[in-house]
Design a protein around this motif. Structure first.
Motif, short mmCIF file in Angstrom:
data_model
loop_
_atom_site.label_atom_id
_atom_site.label_comp_id
_atom_site.label_asym_id
_atom_site.label_seq_id
_atom_site.Cartn_x
_atom_site.Cartn_y
_atom_site.Cartn_z
N LEU A 80 4.05 -9.95 -6.43
CA LEU A 80 2.93 -9.14 -5.95
C LEU A 80 3.44 -7.80 -5.45
CD1 LEU A 80 1.04 -11.97 -4.06
CD2 LEU A 80 0.20 -10.74 -6.09
N ARG A 81 2.60 -6.78 -5.51
CA ARG A 81 2.96 -5.45 -5.04
C ARG A 81 1.86 -4.91 -4.13
NH1 ARG A 81 6.91 -7.22 -6.11
NH2 ARG A 81 8.20 -6.92 -7.95
N HIS A 82 2.26 -4.24 -3.07
CA HIS A 82 1.30 -3.62 -2.15
C HIS A 82 0.36 -2.71 -2.95
CE1 HIS A 82 -0.22 -0.81 0.89
NE2 HIS A 82 -0.15 -1.86 1.69
N GLY A 83 -0.93 -2.84 -2.69
CA GLY A 83 -1.94 -2.03 -3.37
C GLY A 83 -2.47 -2.61 -4.66
N GLN A 84 -1.84 -3.65 -5.16
CA GLN A 84 -2.32 -4.31 -6.38
C GLN A 84 -3.75 -4.81 -6.16
OE1 GLN A 84 0.66 -7.24 -7.31
NE2 GLN A 84 0.11 -7.29 -9.47
N THR A 85 -4.62 -4.64 -7.16
CA THR A 85 -6.02 -4.99 -7.01
C THR A 85 -6.45 -5.95 -8.12
OG1 THR A 85 -6.51 -2.86 -5.98
CG2 THR A 85 -8.36 -4.04 -6.93
N PHE A 86 -7.31 -6.88 -7.73
CA PHE A 86 -7.87 -7.87 -8.65
C PHE A 86 -9.38 -7.95 -8.39
CE2 PHE A 86 -3.62 -8.98 -7.33
CZ PHE A 86 -2.96 -9.26 -8.52
N TRP A 87 -10.15 -8.30 -9.41
CA TRP A 87 -11.60 -8.48 -9.26
C TRP A 87 -11.99 -9.89 -9.69
CZ3 TRP A 87 -15.38 -5.31 -7.38
CH2 TRP A 87 -15.02 -3.97 -7.13
N SER A 88 -12.86 -10.50 -8.90
CA SER A 88 -13.40 -11.81 -9.30
C SER A 88 -14.54 -11.57 -10.29
CB SER A 88 -13.94 -12.57 -8.09
OG SER A 88 -15.17 -12.01 -7.65
#
Length: 157
Positions: free
Chosen positions: A13-21
């Motif tokens: 994981l990386r700081h700022g990484q974004t995911f959407w459900s």
């Protein structure tokens, strides 16, 4: 032995990484089931006539139902499956009312990654924003987890 996880290990994981459900629509059944499980039969949630007289002008789902939808979003993303050891902390804010028939999606962002005392575990803080179909933030907050790290016998991604 190499372990296989659907979720993402702390190391990847990386700081700022974004995911959407994916989206999830609030149904009458959801409100009824939440009332039954929680024992919360507040008229604001279960009585149409009472809801019409409220500041919202109609019945609204229970606020914590949104929190549960957000947690379910992790599962739909697959982000934490098989890697979570514990939920450590939760901070949650209710920004706007949800309505039966709203479709909610959750944006999940890696907010912090911290070492833990154990080399095979790390602490992960996720910032969540739950949006309705009108792109309004209805709820948001942070969840902090203890999750698995890569071990010496597990190869990188």
């Amino acid at each position: 032995m190499t372990s296989s996880y659907r979720g993402i290990l702390w190391d990847d994981l990386r700081h700022g990484q974004t995911f959407w459900s994916s989206g999830r629509t609030i149904t009458e059944h959801d409100v009824s089931a939440f009332s039954a499980l929680s024992g919360d039969f507040n008229p604001l949630h279960v009585d149409d006539e009472e809801g019409k007289c409220s500041v919202f002008g109609r019945r609204i789902p229970h606020g914590p139902l949104g929190m549960l939808f957000a947690i379910g979003g992790y599962d739909r993303i697959g982000l934490l499956e098989g890697v979570v050891v514990a939920l450590l902390d939760m901070n949650w804010r209710f920004r706007a009312p949800m309505h039966i028939g709203d479709t909610l999606r959750t944006k999940v962002t890696v907010a912090a990654l911290e070492e833990s005392k154990k080399p095979d575990l790390g602490k992960l803080t996720m910032h969540l924003q739950m949006y309705n179909q009108r792109e309004e933030v209805v709820q948001e907050g942070e969840h902090r987890f203890l999750i698995r790290r890569r071990t010496d016998d597990e190869a990188g991604p």
